[in-house]
Design an enzyme around this catalytic site. Structure first.
Site, PDB file in Angstrom:
ATOM      1  CG  HIS A   6      12.922  30.455   5.765  1.00 37.34           C
ATOM      2  ND1 HIS A   6      13.978  31.335   5.783  1.00 37.34           N
ATOM      3  CD2 HIS A   6      12.143  30.834   4.722  1.00 37.34           C
ATOM      4  CE1 HIS A   6      13.842  32.215   4.808  1.00 37.34           C
ATOM      5  NE2 HIS A   6      12.742  31.938   4.144  1.00 37.34           N
ATOM      6  NE  ARG A   7      15.614  31.590   2.030  1.00 36.31           N
ATOM      7  CZ  ARG A   7      16.189  32.779   1.984  1.00 36.31           C
ATOM      8  NH1 ARG A   7      17.513  32.867   2.103  1.00 36.31           N
ATOM      9  NH2 ARG A   7      15.473  33.879   1.827  1.00 36.31           N
ATOM     10  CD  GLU A  33      10.580  28.648   1.843  1.00 38.74           C
ATOM     11  OE1 GLU A  33      10.518  29.422   0.870  1.00 38.74           O
ATOM     12  OE2 GLU A  33      11.634  28.475   2.502  1.00 38.74           O
ATOM     13  CG  ASP A  35      13.378  29.479  -1.919  1.00 36.51           C
ATOM     14  OD1 ASP A  35      12.363  30.169  -1.781  1.00 36.51           O
ATOM     15  OD2 ASP A  35      14.211  29.288  -1.010  1.00 36.51           O
ATOM     16  CG  HIS A  48      16.233  32.689  -1.589  1.00 40.70           C
ATOM     17  ND1 HIS A  48      16.692  33.965  -1.880  1.00 40.70           N
ATOM     18  CD2 HIS A  48      14.966  32.843  -1.137  1.00 40.70           C
ATOM     19  CE1 HIS A  48      15.740  34.841  -1.601  1.00 40.70           C
ATOM     20  NE2 HIS A  48      14.674  34.193  -1.145  1.00 40.70           N
ATOM     21  CD  GLU A 108       9.372  31.816  -2.507  1.00 37.00           C
ATOM     22  OE1 GLU A 108       9.645  32.893  -3.087  1.00 37.00           O
ATOM     23  OE2 GLU A 108       9.647  31.607  -1.316  1.00 37.00           O
ATOM     24  CE  LYS A 110      13.051  33.154  -4.821  1.00 39.45           C
ATOM     25  NZ  LYS A 110      12.630  34.113  -3.767  1.00 39.45           N
ATOM     26  CG  ASP A 228      16.162  31.455   8.957  1.00 37.77           C
ATOM     27  OD1 ASP A 228      15.544  31.031   7.962  1.00 37.77           O
ATOM     28  OD2 ASP A 228      16.519  32.644   9.083  1.00 37.77           O
TER      29      ASP A 228
END
Length: 239
Positions: A6-7, A33, A35, A48, A108, A110, A228
């Site tokens: 995640h990120r 993943e 953003d 993000h 993703e 945003k 994370d």
């Protein structure tokens, strides 16, 4: 059950930085993943928030600054002094990290707060440049954009992101043109989770950092989790 970082590896590195992505590139997990926002001069950057306030030593909205202006800020020191040289990465720079790895990329978009004009086309063109179309899923809380991506590039996997408990979310996904459902963790434990899993659509869940929750989601048949702590979670699920 698959694992997405995640990120990037955001529990162990400053989120959405090249350092966080390089750490993931070495891991045997399924995917990553991150953003994407758009700058004032229409460059695609990986971050993000709509502003740089939380994750840099600067302030202001991404949409109001050029890439050159954004690159002047430090995006690592807020996490740890050892990352003080980290700058905001462009989408191109992040794709370059993963171009020769096995990882599935969840991009993703945003655009749920500010509508970034032309973002879908710009992202799709970059994926084409890197020949990564078969290795991505494009997700967003802006479901109009998910629909646009599906119409512009039908073979590319798409996903709707949602936080709320929904009725038959798989049917809604069909209306949008989404291949997968990316759901906020507690919602999938409701009836809708069973419905979505039963529909055959991929259901991926964010953000799962505790082993006991990973076990629970594995039992109910979730396809993947976003975490994370990708290395820690991968070792746990292997054991």
């Amino acid at each position: 059950m698959k694992i997405y970082a995640h990120r990037g590896s955001s529990g162990t590195h400053p989120e959405n930085t090249i350092a966080a992505f390089k750490a993931v590139a070495k891991l045997p997990i399924h995917g990553v993943e991150f953003d994407v926002h758009m700058t004032k001069d229409h460059e695609l950057v990986v971050i993000h928030d709509e502003t740089i306030n939380r994750t840099s030593n600067g302030t202001g909205f991404i949409k109001d600054m050029t890439l050159a202006e954004l690159k002047k800020f430090d995006f690592g020191s807020w996490y740890s002094h050892e990352f003080k040289k980290e700058t905001i990465p462009t989408l191109r720079e992040v794709l370059y990290v993963f171009k020769d790895t096995h990882h599935h990329l969840n991009i993703e978009l945003k655009s749920d707060v500010f509508p970034y004009e032309g973002m879908e086309q710009a992202v799709l063109q970059m994926l084409k440049d890197y020949r990564l179309e078969a290795r991505v899923v494009i997700s967003s809380f802006n479901h109009e954009m998910v629909r646009n991506v599906k119409q512009l590039a039908p073979p590319i996997e798409t996903a709707v992101l949602f936080m709320e408990v929904m009725i038959e979310p798989h049917k809604y996904a069909d209306v949008v043109g989404a291949d997968a459902l990316h759901a906020f963790f507690p919602t999938v434990l409701r009836e809708m989770g069973a419905e979505a899993i039963g529909s055959g659509k991929k259901v991926r869940v964010f953000t799962v950092n505790e082993e006991k929750y990973a076990d629970l989601l594995k039992q109910i048949g979730i396809d993947a989790i976003f975490t994370d702590y990708p290395e820690k979670m991968w070792k746990y699920l292997q054991s």
